[in-house]
Design a protein around this motif. Sequence first.
Motif, PDB file in Angstrom:
ATOM      1  N   ARG A   3       0.628  -1.291   0.007  1.00  0.00           N
ATOM      2  CA  ARG A   3       0.114   0.167   0.055  1.00  0.00           C
ATOM      3  C   ARG A   3       0.798   1.304   0.084  1.00  0.00           C
ATOM      4  N   LEU A   4       1.871   1.259   0.187  1.00  0.00           N
ATOM      5  CA  LEU A   4       2.900   2.273   0.264  1.00  0.00           C
ATOM      6  C   LEU A   4       2.880   3.170  -1.063  1.00  0.00           C
ATOM      7  N   PRO A   5       3.015   4.267  -1.339  1.00  0.00           N
ATOM      8  CA  PRO A   5       3.195   5.241  -2.492  1.00  0.00           C
ATOM      9  C   PRO A   5       4.402   4.758  -3.210  1.00  0.00           C
ATOM     10  N   GLN A   6       4.455   5.148  -4.473  1.00  0.00           N
ATOM     11  CA  GLN A   6       5.597   4.784  -5.289  1.00  0.00           C
ATOM     12  C   GLN A   6       6.062   6.184  -5.578  1.00  0.00           C
ATOM     13  N   ASP A   7       5.604   7.441  -5.399  1.00  0.00           N
ATOM     14  CA  ASP A   7       6.237   8.716  -5.782  1.00  0.00           C
ATOM     15  C   ASP A   7       6.563   8.781  -7.197  1.00  0.00           C
ATOM     16  N   GLY A   8       5.482   8.462  -8.069  1.00  0.00           N
ATOM     17  CA  GLY A   8       5.558   8.796  -9.554  1.00  0.00           C
ATOM     18  C   GLY A   8       6.323   7.770 -10.090  1.00  0.00           C
ATOM     19  N   GLU A  61       5.086   5.984 -15.957  1.00  0.00           N
ATOM     20  CA  GLU A  61       4.195   5.151 -16.606  1.00  0.00           C
ATOM     21  C   GLU A  61       4.388   5.179 -17.956  1.00  0.00           C
ATOM     22  N   ASN A  68       1.836   0.057 -12.367  1.00  0.00           N
ATOM     23  CA  ASN A  68       2.604  -1.102 -12.855  1.00  0.00           C
ATOM     24  C   ASN A  68       2.403  -1.923 -13.967  1.00  0.00           C
TER      25      ASN A  68
END
Length: 374
Positions: free
Chosen positions: A19-24, A50, A94
């Motif tokens: 659930r942690l954000p990926q910072d773009g 992306e 992803n």
Amino acid sequence: MSVSHSSRLNKLVREQYMRLPQDGKVQVTYVWIDGSGEGVRCKSRTLDKEPKSIEDVPEWNFDGSSTAQAEGSNSDMFLVPVCMFRDPFCLDPNKLVLCEVLKYNRKPAETNLRHTCKKVMDLVKDSHPWFGMEQEYTLLGINGHPYGWPDNGFPGPQGPYYCGVGADKVYGRDIVESHYKACLYAGVKICGTNAEVMPSQWEFQVGPCEGIEMGDHLWMARFILHRVCEDFGVVATLDPKPMTGNWNGAGCHTNYSTEEMRREGGLKHIEAAIEKLSKRHDYHICVYDPRGGRDNSRRLTGHHETSNIFEFSAGVANRGASIRIPRQVGQDGCGYFEDRRPAANCDPYAVTEAIMRTTVLNETGVETKDYAGH
């Protein structure tokens, strides 16, 4: 139940990190076929944004000496992205990316059968070939015994298991439904699933797909199946005859049509294609499993809803034939036919290429033509 140690890890703990954000940033998992021609491998990297198309995914490399694809002294192999899907394991944004494998000299690796398939599909694109493949597989415990079978014996004889319902009829439905949802999320053209004749044996169908898309989508569906099974701690085998004796084998029945077969009066084109296939049976058997027909020889016995590997046959609604014309197609006078010979562990690129070579490019005999100049 014989399941892997990893499947017993606390999945709630994993969710905390997922659930942690990926910072773009975006995780891209590269997927490829290894040197066995049956196994899939994968590894992941980070992209800064992306990818919106396959062109946005850079080439990569890997150690081919560890996948039976190169020698240690010259082991770098190229991963060339060819088809992109959403990632059902790490979720958006992803990606899963299917890749072709090239050797150090940029020539296709021995098990890169997509390369020639793509050339053939480009040649025949005006015939608009559609395919639908029915992938059968068997769930095994980590000990290699069919999942849910008694440890030291066998379940009751075949009969109640096909499309069965109930805890004493089907084993592993959670895996099957998870795989189905994961494929839908990814964008794989999965179109159905059912329990098969042997207990712990299942099938999913992919299609209709046009041309090279058939192989791309089936290989990604297989990768997703193996990953889902990994999460549940069991193994999916594509062995064409995982259990000897009075048990059904596993195939990858291939449904096929061209535009003229789908039109009114198309039955005559279906019959013409079957006639061509009848004269090239040995060639097709050779390419319908990874071992030149040796795997299929355990399955195509003329029993358990199969034809005999040494004989070509065709018929309406006949599941004991090499080629089956569905009854509805016979009534409508157009549609498609089903080649029941491909083994569960076939390479869909090889199967679809062979069908096009024989039925559209009119090749004969066991040799194939090289269309490099086209």
